[in-house]
Motif scaffolding. Structure first.
Motif, PDB file in Angstrom:
ATOM      1  N   LEU A  37      11.194  37.295  54.008  1.00 18.50           N
ATOM      2  CA  LEU A  37      11.298  36.043  55.261  1.00 18.50           C
ATOM      3  C   LEU A  37      11.287  36.610  56.414  1.00 18.50           C
ATOM      4  N   PRO A  38      11.069  36.258  57.596  1.00 17.11           N
ATOM      5  CA  PRO A  38      11.019  36.795  59.143  1.00 17.11           C
ATOM      6  C   PRO A  38      12.507  36.748  59.188  1.00 17.11           C
ATOM      7  N   GLY A  39      12.581  37.431  60.023  1.00 10.24           N
ATOM      8  CA  GLY A  39      14.230  37.639  60.200  1.00 10.24           C
ATOM      9  C   GLY A  39      15.467  37.675  59.861  1.00 10.24           C
ATOM     10  N   SER A  40      15.538  38.523  58.219  1.00 15.83           N
ATOM     11  CA  SER A  40      16.683  38.387  57.595  1.00 15.83           C
ATOM     12  C   SER A  40      16.850  40.073  57.003  1.00 15.83           C
ATOM     13  N   ARG A  41      16.078  40.781  57.848  1.00 15.07           N
ATOM     14  CA  ARG A  41      16.393  42.117  57.658  1.00 15.07           C
ATOM     15  C   ARG A  41      17.392  42.888  58.276  1.00 15.07           C
ATOM     16  N   SER A  42      18.468  42.894  56.346  1.00 13.16           N
ATOM     17  CA  SER A  42      19.890  42.977  56.881  1.00 13.16           C
ATOM     18  C   SER A  42      20.540  44.923  56.888  1.00 13.16           C
ATOM     19  N   LEU A  43      21.290  45.237  56.927  1.00  8.10           N
ATOM     20  CA  LEU A  43      22.022  46.817  56.898  1.00  8.10           C
ATOM     21  C   LEU A  43      22.712  46.401  55.495  1.00  8.10           C
ATOM     22  N   PHE A  44      22.550  47.814  54.741  1.00  6.09           N
ATOM     23  CA  PHE A  44      23.882  47.281  54.125  1.00  6.09           C
ATOM     24  C   PHE A  44      24.318  48.282  53.706  1.00  6.09           C
ATOM     25  N   VAL A  45      25.805  48.187  54.024  1.00  9.70           N
ATOM     26  CA  VAL A  45      27.202  49.501  53.529  1.00  9.70           C
ATOM     27  C   VAL A  45      28.296  48.534  52.572  1.00  9.70           C
TER      28      VAL A  45
END
Length: 422
Positions: A171-179
């Motif tokens: 889904l567009p706009g949902s990209r996240s970085l995971f830490v």
């Protein structure tokens, strides 16, 4: 068997390609400002909710379903999972959620830190695990990369995906970085959580300058730079002291933090509210499993809500294959003080907004029509989903589990049950 008959009868009444739909006489749980609306209709046209109200007229050609007072909700959030990137947990060839380059990375290419790692490209919408959870009302999830030995506690990137079988599911706009922070990640940071912050600060410096300093590749620096000044970063963290460090770090770097786990988040609820941070909790976490979660409590969700913090849900452990148990988490939170409407929002509108897909997660005019019709209270474990719709289109209510059930409950035939007609 009654469940099967109901689901098949309802599915049979709906054309497979339908996008226009009128659900009549439902108890509509909007998961929005309108709350719960009894004896209301929901009109869907072109895959979008066009009207919500009592006694709506049925336009020509619209499929009409009589809910007979049963609950209608938005599609549910499956939490942070490996749905579509993990098929059989014990079979490495079917698990694509983690990166462990370790000593394979040449010295001139930097360390094993590869924040540019993006699990979206490995997503398989035909995974059997997706169907098993979809028939239980789960319509979207967030693909979360895993931190593995030989990898980094900065696990990589992932997006929210729709679980309707499409290949372009992100889904567009949902990209996240995971830490991943805390004691569980200490082996990946020199044996100390202080090392985590040292390495994170170095990574931020490299991303800002664009110059190598032994930690990130060129692609890694470019990836991290996208999250400076407004990017969404998901922090798996439990200890209250660590959560405070996360909030300060996110503010310093202009990041939008989402806290996952948050066993002790209720201890710093005021700071979380001030930061407008969303917390995704496991509402079944009570007794601490390590020293980071000494403050674990079944009342965590309720305490955060009372403090004005937006609360959603995500499971620990085998979240991928048991995403359908998200309802159990929400129901447990209600049993320990969280208002029912807030619990439903934690399965729908809160995670949708947190991950930038706020066009979903509510039943309101203009929203994408991802809907679920339930046999009863959706937060009761005995309730089942009678029908799931994606943008007004009915989803198949069959899965690998229902197929096996039907095969082995059917009367024996001439052939063994493993064969068609058997």
């Amino acid at each position: 068997m009654k469940r099967l008959i109901l689901a098949i009868a309802l599915l049979a009444a709906l054309p497979a390609a339908a996008q226009d739909l009128l659900v009549r006489n439902a108890t509509v749980h909007t998961a929005g400002a309108a709350g719960t609306l009894k004896n209301h209709d929901v009109l869907v046209q072109g895959g979008v909710v066009r009207a919500v109200g009592p006694g709506l007229a049925a336009p020509a050609g619209v499929t009409v379903v009589d809910a007979k007072g049963r609950p209608l909700t938005p599609g549910l959030f499956g939490g942070l999972t490996g749905l579509g990137i993990e098929e059989v947990s014990g079979e490495p060839s079917t698990v694509d959620g983690g990166l462990a380059l370790g000593a394979m990375v040449p010295a001139h290419e930097g360390s094993s830190w590869r924040p540019e790692f993006d699990v979206d490209v490995a997503f398989n919408p035909r995974s059997a695990a997706i169907g098993v959870n979809r028939v239980e009302g789960i319509t979207f999830t967030v693909l979360a990369p895993s931190a593995l030995p030989g990898g980094s506690f900065v696990a990589g990137q992932g997006s929210a995906v729709l679980l309707d079988g499409r290949y372009d599911a992100a889904l567009p706009g949902s990209r996240s970085l995971f830490v991943n922070l805390g004691s569980d990640s200490s082996p990946l940071s020199g044996g100390s959580r202080a090392g985590q912050w040292m390495l994170l600060e170095q990574a931020m410096a490299e991303a800002r300058s664009g110059q190598p300093d032994g930690l990130l590749t060129r692609a890694g620096r470019a990836a991290v730079a996208k999250y400076l000044g407004g990017g969404r970063v998901v922090f798996h963290v439990d200890r209250a002291a660590d959560i405070r460090q996360v909030l300060a770090f996110a503010k310093k770097n202009g990041m939008v933090p989402v806290i996952v786990g948050g066993a002790e988040s209720w201890r710093v609820a005021a700071e979380l509210k001030a930061a407008n941070a969303v917390v995704l909790v496991d509402a079944l976490a009570n007794l601490p499993g390590n020293f980071d979660g000494l403050g674990s409590s079944l009342e965590t969700a309720a305490r955060l809500h009372r403090a004005g913090v937006r609360v959603g849900f995500s499971q620990r452990g085998d979240a991928t294959h048991n995403a359908r148990k998200q309802r159990q988490l929400a129901g447990n939170a209600v049993a320990h003080g969280l208002p029912w409407e807030a619990a439903l929002a934690g399965l729908t509108s809160v995670p949708a907004q947190a991950f930038g897909v706020s066009q979903r997660g509510r039943i309101e005019v203009g929203q994408q029509a991802d809907l679920v019709l339930w046999s009863g209270d959706p937060l009761e474990v005995s309730t089942f989903a009678e029908q799931v719709w994606f943008e007004g289109k009915p989803a198949s209510m069959r899965s690998r589990q229902t197929e096996l059930r039907d095969r082995y409950l059917a009367p024996a035939g001439a052939l063994p049950r493993a064969y068609p007609g058997g």
